[in-house]
Write a protein that holds these residues in place. Structure first.
Motif, PDB file in Angstrom:
ATOM      1  N   GLY A 192       2.191  -6.944   1.941  1.00 35.19           N
ATOM      2  CA  GLY A 192       1.095  -7.708   2.515  1.00 35.19           C
ATOM      3  C   GLY A 192       1.546  -9.116   2.870  1.00 35.19           C
ATOM      4  N   THR A 193       0.962  -9.653   3.950  1.00 32.04           N
ATOM      5  CA  THR A 193       1.413 -10.964   4.435  1.00 32.04           C
ATOM      6  C   THR A 193       0.636 -12.112   3.802  1.00 32.04           C
ATOM      7  OG1 THR A 193      -0.125 -10.700   6.266  1.00 32.04           O
ATOM      8  CG2 THR A 193       2.169 -10.096   6.685  1.00 32.04           C
ATOM      9  N   ASP A 194      -0.399 -11.784   3.038  1.00 28.79           N
ATOM     10  CA  ASP A 194      -1.222 -12.834   2.439  1.00 28.79           C
ATOM     11  C   ASP A 194      -0.952 -12.858   0.930  1.00 28.79           C
ATOM     12  OD1 ASP A 194      -4.424 -14.119   3.019  1.00 28.79           O
ATOM     13  OD2 ASP A 194      -3.515 -14.001   1.036  1.00 28.79           O
ATOM     14  N   LYS A 236      -0.919  -8.257  -3.582  1.00 28.63           N
ATOM     15  CA  LYS A 236      -0.884  -7.461  -4.815  1.00 28.63           C
ATOM     16  C   LYS A 236      -1.666  -6.156  -4.668  1.00 28.63           C
ATOM     17  CE  LYS A 236      -2.550 -10.144  -8.028  1.00 28.63           C
ATOM     18  NZ  LYS A 236      -3.063 -11.193  -7.144  1.00 28.63           N
ATOM     19  N   ARG A 237      -2.661  -6.177  -3.815  1.00 33.02           N
ATOM     20  CA  ARG A 237      -3.464  -4.973  -3.587  1.00 33.02           C
ATOM     21  C   ARG A 237      -2.653  -3.966  -2.790  1.00 33.02           C
ATOM     22  NH1 ARG A 237      -7.687  -5.160  -0.219  1.00 33.02           N
ATOM     23  NH2 ARG A 237      -7.288  -7.310   0.427  1.00 33.02           N
ATOM     24  N   MET A 294       2.641  -3.481  12.526  1.00 29.47           N
ATOM     25  CA  MET A 294       1.473  -4.362  12.351  1.00 29.47           C
ATOM     26  C   MET A 294       1.632  -5.201  11.089  1.00 29.47           C
ATOM     27  SD  MET A 294      -1.536  -1.621  13.213  1.00 29.47           S
ATOM     28  CE  MET A 294      -2.865  -2.829  13.296  1.00 29.47           C
ATOM     29  N   LYS A 295       0.746  -6.183  10.954  1.00 29.09           N
ATOM     30  CA  LYS A 295       0.740  -6.997   9.737  1.00 29.09           C
ATOM     31  C   LYS A 295      -0.632  -6.885   9.072  1.00 29.09           C
ATOM     32  CE  LYS A 295       4.126 -10.464  11.254  1.00 29.09           C
ATOM     33  NZ  LYS A 295       5.217  -9.524  10.984  1.00 29.09           N
ATOM     34  N   PHE A 296      -0.605  -6.784   7.745  1.00 23.42           N
ATOM     35  CA  PHE A 296      -1.852  -6.675   6.978  1.00 23.42           C
ATOM     36  C   PHE A 296      -1.791  -7.630   5.791  1.00 23.42           C
ATOM     37  CE2 PHE A 296      -0.923  -2.541   8.864  1.00 23.42           C
ATOM     38  CZ  PHE A 296      -2.107  -2.268   9.530  1.00 23.42           C
ATOM     39  N   PRO A 297      -2.933  -8.157   5.385  1.00 22.46           N
ATOM     40  CA  PRO A 297      -2.926  -9.025   4.197  1.00 22.46           C
ATOM     41  C   PRO A 297      -2.538  -8.283   2.917  1.00 22.46           C
ATOM     42  CG  PRO A 297      -5.172  -8.775   5.098  1.00 22.46           C
ATOM     43  CD  PRO A 297      -4.220  -8.169   6.084  1.00 22.46           C
ATOM     44  N   ALA A 298      -2.956  -7.003   2.790  1.00 30.46           N
ATOM     45  CA  ALA A 298      -2.617  -6.225   1.596  1.00 30.46           C
ATOM     46  C   ALA A 298      -1.409  -5.330   1.886  1.00 30.46           C
ATOM     47  CB  ALA A 298      -3.813  -5.395   1.152  1.00 30.46           C
ATOM     48  N   THR A 299      -0.863  -4.751   0.834  1.00 28.08           N
ATOM     49  CA  THR A 299       0.391  -3.985   0.910  1.00 28.08           C
ATOM     50  C   THR A 299       0.117  -2.498   1.132  1.00 28.08           C
ATOM     51  OG1 THR A 299       1.573  -5.580  -0.460  1.00 28.08           O
ATOM     52  CG2 THR A 299       2.414  -3.312  -0.481  1.00 28.08           C
ATOM     53  N   ILE A 300       0.962  -1.859   1.957  1.00 27.07           N
ATOM     54  CA  ILE A 300       0.883  -0.404   2.141  1.00 27.07           C
ATOM     55  C   ILE A 300       2.188   0.217   1.651  1.00 27.07           C
ATOM     56  CG2 ILE A 300       0.470   1.507   3.738  1.00 27.07           C
ATOM     57  CD1 ILE A 300      -0.855  -0.406   5.666  1.00 27.07           C
ATOM     58  N   VAL A 301       2.076   1.286   0.866  1.00 21.99           N
ATOM     59  CA  VAL A 301       3.255   2.026   0.401  1.00 21.99           C
ATOM     60  C   VAL A 301       3.242   3.408   1.047  1.00 21.99           C
ATOM     61  CG1 VAL A 301       4.362   3.098  -1.609  1.00 21.99           C
ATOM     62  CG2 VAL A 301       3.464   0.768  -1.787  1.00 21.99           C
ATOM     63  N   PHE A 302       4.385   3.790   1.624  1.00 22.47           N
ATOM     64  CA  PHE A 302       4.564   5.098   2.247  1.00 22.47           C
ATOM     65  C   PHE A 302       5.488   5.890   1.329  1.00 22.47           C
ATOM     66  CE2 PHE A 302       4.088   1.676   5.290  1.00 22.47           C
ATOM     67  CZ  PHE A 302       2.975   2.086   6.022  1.00 22.47           C
ATOM     68  N   LEU A 303       4.945   6.904   0.695  1.00 25.99           N
ATOM     69  CA  LEU A 303       5.675   7.596  -0.371  1.00 25.99           C
ATOM     70  C   LEU A 303       5.962   9.039   0.014  1.00 25.99           C
ATOM     71  CD1 LEU A 303       6.614   7.793  -3.411  1.00 25.99           C
ATOM     72  CD2 LEU A 303       4.215   8.240  -3.986  1.00 25.99           C
ATOM     73  N   THR A 304       7.126   9.545  -0.396  1.00 22.02           N
ATOM     74  CA  THR A 304       7.385  10.991  -0.365  1.00 22.02           C
ATOM     75  C   THR A 304       7.939  11.348  -1.734  1.00 22.02           C
ATOM     76  OG1 THR A 304       9.679  10.843   0.428  1.00 22.02           O
ATOM     77  CG2 THR A 304       7.958  10.902   2.121  1.00 22.02           C
ATOM     78  N   ALA A 349      -3.723   6.893   8.977  1.00 21.15           N
ATOM     79  CA  ALA A 349      -3.298   5.553   9.410  1.00 21.15           C
ATOM     80  C   ALA A 349      -4.505   4.637   9.571  1.00 21.15           C
ATOM     81  CB  ALA A 349      -2.514   5.641  10.713  1.00 21.15           C
ATOM     82  N   ALA A 350      -5.597   5.168  10.134  1.00 18.04           N
ATOM     83  CA  ALA A 350      -6.806   4.354  10.319  1.00 18.04           C
ATOM     84  C   ALA A 350      -7.379   3.938   8.969  1.00 18.04           C
ATOM     85  CB  ALA A 350      -7.847   5.127  11.129  1.00 18.04           C
ATOM     86  N   THR A 351      -7.318   4.827   8.000  1.00 17.19           N
ATOM     87  CA  THR A 351      -7.832   4.512   6.659  1.00 17.19           C
ATOM     88  C   THR A 351      -6.953   3.471   5.976  1.00 17.19           C
ATOM     89  OG1 THR A 351      -8.701   6.767   6.477  1.00 17.19           O
ATOM     90  CG2 THR A 351      -8.505   5.497   4.434  1.00 17.19           C
ATOM     91  N   LEU A 352      -5.632   3.678   6.040  1.00 14.92           N
ATOM     92  CA  LEU A 352      -4.704   2.718   5.416  1.00 14.92           C
ATOM     93  C   LEU A 352      -4.861   1.339   6.040  1.00 14.92           C
ATOM     94  CD1 LEU A 352      -1.478   4.947   5.444  1.00 14.92           C
ATOM     95  CD2 LEU A 352      -2.761   4.290   3.384  1.00 14.92           C
ATOM     96  N   ALA A 353      -4.934   1.308   7.373  1.00 14.82           N
ATOM     97  CA  ALA A 353      -5.030   0.032   8.076  1.00 14.82           C
ATOM     98  C   ALA A 353      -6.359  -0.662   7.768  1.00 14.82           C
ATOM     99  CB  ALA A 353      -4.880   0.257   9.580  1.00 14.82           C
ATOM    100  N   SER A 354      -7.445   0.114   7.748  1.00  6.38           N
ATOM    101  CA  SER A 354      -8.768  -0.476   7.451  1.00  6.38           C
ATOM    102  C   SER A 354      -8.788  -1.084   6.057  1.00  6.38           C
ATOM    103  CB  SER A 354      -9.861   0.596   7.550  1.00  6.38           C
ATOM    104  OG  SER A 354      -9.932   1.111   8.856  1.00  6.38           O
ATOM    105  N   LEU A 355      -8.226  -0.351   5.091  1.00  3.42           N
ATOM    106  CA  LEU A 355      -8.235  -0.848   3.711  1.00  3.42           C
ATOM    107  C   LEU A 355      -7.297  -2.043   3.535  1.00  3.42           C
ATOM    108  CD1 LEU A 355      -8.293   2.515   1.723  1.00  3.42           C
ATOM    109  CD2 LEU A 355     -10.067   0.745   1.678  1.00  3.42           C
ATOM    110  N   ALA A 356      -6.135  -1.996   4.201  1.00 11.45           N
ATOM    111  CA  ALA A 356      -5.152  -3.079   4.041  1.00 11.45           C
ATOM    112  C   ALA A 356      -5.587  -4.347   4.772  1.00 11.45           C
ATOM    113  CB  ALA A 356      -3.783  -2.625   4.531  1.00 11.45           C
TER     114      ALA A 356
END
Ligand SMILES: [Zn+2]
Length: 478
Positions: free
Chosen positions: A150-152, A157-158, A203-213, A380-387
């Motif tokens: 996240g950029t903020d 931390k979220r 893209m940039k988001f205030p919160a963090t996104i994790v892409f897991l396998t 992706a829309a859900t992750l982006a909306s939440l982040a």
């Protein structure tokens, strides 16, 4: 083009706005409170539509069925990705076995990161599993993931997370050599995680996104279990987990390619005795954090045209089956499972063969790549909306000191400073989804002319651009 959510009518009525303004200015509860004369009928007109974010809409256009196809075919090319298959340097060099698959996934994440100026941190979570029924000898298991920080500083931390399992199996969970293509189960979910990483990393988001396998799913959810425990132990503020397992849209005659199932637990696996007492007493069986996440995905599905509609299933998982979301549920995290509507069991956990005219095996020919792309868009829309959204409001309470027909809710501001206003949402106790929403402004207390005995309330935070947090159901306060 903007899409509007279909439930609720647009805009509050003038009289309600006046009531809100009046009470904000002169309300008996003081300047930080809100109250309104809200009848059940009026309320129906007050749910504001969720507006699509044009940047998220543009990102969804970048998700490519061709890329997803190439990735699933690449995963299948490793022959088998059984967790206990080869992972020595020679096999990795020869492109055979789970070790080769792992190295390729890692290199894909690294390639996406290079394309965004190193914006992804690519990591592995390796551990040793001692022998179990499905793991005959001590085996190293490795989860591969990429972090879009996240950029903020106040919101990084979220974390929101998307996952799929890259291991596969055939008819025999111990067959380390035979082909186990796993195109649908779960090449499809792995491809969703990869494609979300490729597109959202731009893209940039205030919160963090994790892409897991993860690996080890077919041997007993080993990878996700290790990862979820690590997240718990390290105190990750993991707010949402989207697990994609069997989202290939198997091309059987009776498949419906316009729908994806979304499973969510009701009574949380991690509920304490005290939680269970409250759930029993108040009818909280359908308000776990995972269920709120499922409703959020449904809302996203109405706001953005992903090409596939989530069908909420109020159940942890399918009969006789389990998945990686449960590992996260057990650690107390909100986690849901996406799965195609109609599974073809001839194409799962089967040796590739033809018998009596029936084709068995999980091969790419049965995967509908457009469908996987649609599911990836919904993720992706859900992750982006939440982040992009503010953190949910904290310590949400409903006051229960006195017997009264009004309901007063209190909360603490959404941490992180992104919230521009709050909304109270509610629904009948018999309704599956939120039916009404009331804007509260910046107040952290609201009194509604509705009895808490008859509805379920929640509070969510909204930012200036209209991104909404997950809603939080209040706990009673005496
Ligand atoms: Zn699976």
């Amino acid at each position: 083009m903007l899409h509007f959510k279909t439930i609720g009518r647009i805009a509050a009525t003038t009289s309600v706005l006046v009531a809100a303004l009046y009470s904000q200015m002169f309300g008996a509860l003081g300047p930080r409170s809100w109250s309104a004369s809200v009848s059940a009928n009026l309320a129906r007109e007050m749910a504001d539509p969720t507006m699509a974010d044009p940047q998220i809409e543009a990102a969804l256009q970048q998700i490519s069925a061709h890329r997803i196809q190439a990735n699933i075919e690449k995963l299948v090319s490793f022959g088998t990705r059984l967790t206990i298959s080869a992972q020595d340097p020679a096999s990795i060099g020869a492109g055979h076995g789970i070790g080769a698959a792992r190295e390729w996934i890692k290199s894909e994440f690294e390639r996406y990161s290079k394309d965004c100026g190193g914006c992804l941190e690519v990591k592995t979570d390796s551990f040793t599993e001692e022998p179990t029924e499905r793991i005959p000898k001590t085996t190293e298991i490795t989860n591969v993931y990429a972090v879009l920080k996240g950029t903020d500083a106040a919101n990084a931390k979220r974390i929101v997370l998307v996952t799929g399992h890259y291991d596969s199996r055939n008819s025999d969970t111990l067959d380390v050599n035979g082909d186990a293509p796993g195109a649908n189960d779960d090449g499809s979910g792995t491809a969703v995680s990869l494609e979300c990483a490729r597109v959202l990393s731009k893209m940039k988001f205030p919160a963090t996104i994790v892409f897991l396998t993860v690996a080890g799913e077919e041997q007993g959810l080993n990878g996700s279990s290790h990862f979820a425990k690590m997240a718990k132990k390290e105190g990750w503020d993991l707010q949402a987990i989207l697990n994609n397992d069997i989202v290939g849209g198997d091309k059987s005659a009776e498949q419906d390619h316009s729908v994806v199932r979304l499973f969510s637990e009701g009574v949380p696996a991690a509920a304490t005795e005290q939680d269970l007492r409250r759930i029993r007493g108040l009818g909280g069986e359908s308000d776990s954090s995972s269920r709120e996440l499922a409703r959020y995905v449904a809302d996203v599905g109405r706001t953005y045209d992903a090409g596939v509609r989530p069908m909420l299933v109020f159940r942890l998982d399918r009969y006789l089956r389990g998945g990686d979301h449960y590992s996260f549920n057990q650690q107390g995290f909100a986690a849901v499972r996406f799965t195609e509507l109609r599974e073809d069991f001839h194409h799962q956990h089967q040796n590739v063969r033809t018998e009596n005219g029936i084709e068995y095996g999980d091969t790419p020919k049965f995967v509908d790549y457009d469908y996987v792309a649609h599911v990836a868009r919904l993720n992706a829309a859900t992750l982006a909306s939440l982040a992009a959204a503010p953190a949910p409001p904290a310590n949400v309470h409903v006051l229960t000191k006195d017997l009264e027909n009004d309901s007063t809710l209190t909360w603490e501001p959404s941490p992180g400073g992104l919230a521009a206003e709050y909304e109270v949402v509610w629904r009948a106790t018999t309704s599956p989804e939120w039916e009404h929403a009331q804007k509260i402004g910046t107040a952290t207390r609201a009194t509604l002319k509705l009895s808490k005995d008859n509805v379920i309330f929640a509070v969510r935070a909204v930012d200036k651009a209209g991104h909404r947090s997950l809603p939080v159901v209040p706990v009673p306060e005496r």
